[in-house]
Write an enzyme that holds these catalytic residues in place. Structure first.
Site, PDB file in Angstrom:
ATOM      1  N   ILE A 289       0.868  -1.171   0.000  1.00  0.00           N
ATOM      2  CA  ILE A 289       0.000   0.000   0.000  1.00  0.00           C
ATOM      3  C   ILE A 289       0.905   1.222   0.000  1.00  0.00           C
ATOM      4  CG2 ILE A 289      -2.024  -1.075   1.058  1.00  0.00           C
ATOM      5  CD1 ILE A 289      -1.199  -0.048   3.737  1.00  0.00           C
ATOM      6  N   ASP A 290       0.413   2.321  -0.534  1.00  0.00           N
ATOM      7  CA  ASP A 290       1.236   3.510  -0.698  1.00  0.00           C
ATOM      8  C   ASP A 290       1.735   4.062   0.639  1.00  0.00           C
ATOM      9  OD1 ASP A 290       0.805   3.386  -3.440  1.00  0.00           O
ATOM     10  OD2 ASP A 290      -0.928   4.728  -3.361  1.00  0.00           O
ATOM     11  N   LYS A 291       2.822   4.794   0.579  1.00  0.00           N
ATOM     12  CA  LYS A 291       3.413   5.406   1.768  1.00  0.00           C
ATOM     13  C   LYS A 291       2.377   6.163   2.580  1.00  0.00           C
ATOM     14  CE  LYS A 291       6.458   9.221   3.089  1.00  0.00           C
ATOM     15  NZ  LYS A 291       7.290  10.347   2.587  1.00  0.00           N
TER      16      LYS A 291
END
Length: 248
Positions: free
Chosen positions: A81-83
């Protein structure tokens, strides 16, 4: 007289990952798999510009063993999942578990539900965005809906609450493309609040990172065959934003 050009080649950078004693919010763990609730702002695995402080650095300290299928920089990582997205993430402790979990992702049988705050009033109570995603030719760091060099992408959404100029939605991934939810919601005219890439301008609402949380994760255990399902509540920063909107 011919020119003489001298080159000095730097030593290759080490791919060794340093185990770091970083606290993890562990939702489940056994000898095969670990499920954590990743905080917003934490990168999943080392990459240029992020060689420490990642989920992988923390897992290397927390777990003795992790699968090696994705190489030295991404041990154990089955999906990402994105930062600046918070929420549930699973990792595999050995290759057999990794293959089993990856196959479930490929077959779209893993349950992945997100909650997001988006700009604007989403008119439909529920719907599906079925639009291919590929690299944005104008900015290689971004993705866009395109027919060129793209991959099939499907996102289902359901409205949870409307605020007039913003809408709280639940989103379920059928596929898992990079930035999929962020790109699809922008595509239908409702970019995520706080998204630094796909929602330029605050439009009156601000947040440190996109208002997107991986709320539910469900999969079949690679050894027992049991169906596991986990739920992580909306994080404090996003809940605080929702509280201010409801009470303005």
């Amino acid at each position: 007289m011919a020119d003489v050009i001298t080159l000095t080649m730097p030593e290759p950078a080490s791919a060794d990952i340093i185990a770091e004693d970083i606290p993890l919010d562990v939702y489940y763990e056994d000898k095969d798999v670990i499920v954590i609730n990743k905080p917003r702002g934490m990168v999943v695995h080392p990459a240029p510009g992020h060689t420490s402080g990642t989920v992988v650095n923390a897992l290397m300290h927390h777990c003795r063993d992790l699968s090696g299928i994705n190489g030295e920089l991404r041990p154990g990582i089955v999906h990402r999942i994105d930062k600046d997205t918070s929420g549930l993430l699973m990792a595999a402790k050995h290759d057999r578990a990794h293959v089993h979990l990856a196959e479930q992702l490929k077959e779209h049988s893993v349950m992945r539900k997100y909650v997001a705050l988006v700009h604007g009033n989403v008119p439909h109570d529920q719907g599906t965005v079925d639009a291919p995603i590929g690299r944005d030719t104008h900015d290689r760091k971004m993705y866009t809906v395109t027919e060129n060099n793209s991959k099939h992408a499907v996102t289902h959404f359901k409205v949870l609450e409307r605020f007039g100029d913003a809408t709280l939605v639940e989103l379920q991934l059928e596929t898992g493309r990079t930035h999929q939810i962020r790109v699809h919601m922008k595509f239908i005219g409702h970019p995520l609040v706080g998204d630094p890439m796909y929602s330029r301008g605050t439009r009156g609402l601000t947040m440190n990172g996109q208002a997107l949380h991986a709320m539910t994760l469900g999969f079949v255990h690679p050894t027992s065959g049991e169906t596991l399902e986990f739920h992580a509540p909306i994080p404090e920063d996003m809940e605080s934003l929702l509280h201010s909107i409801r009470n303005r």
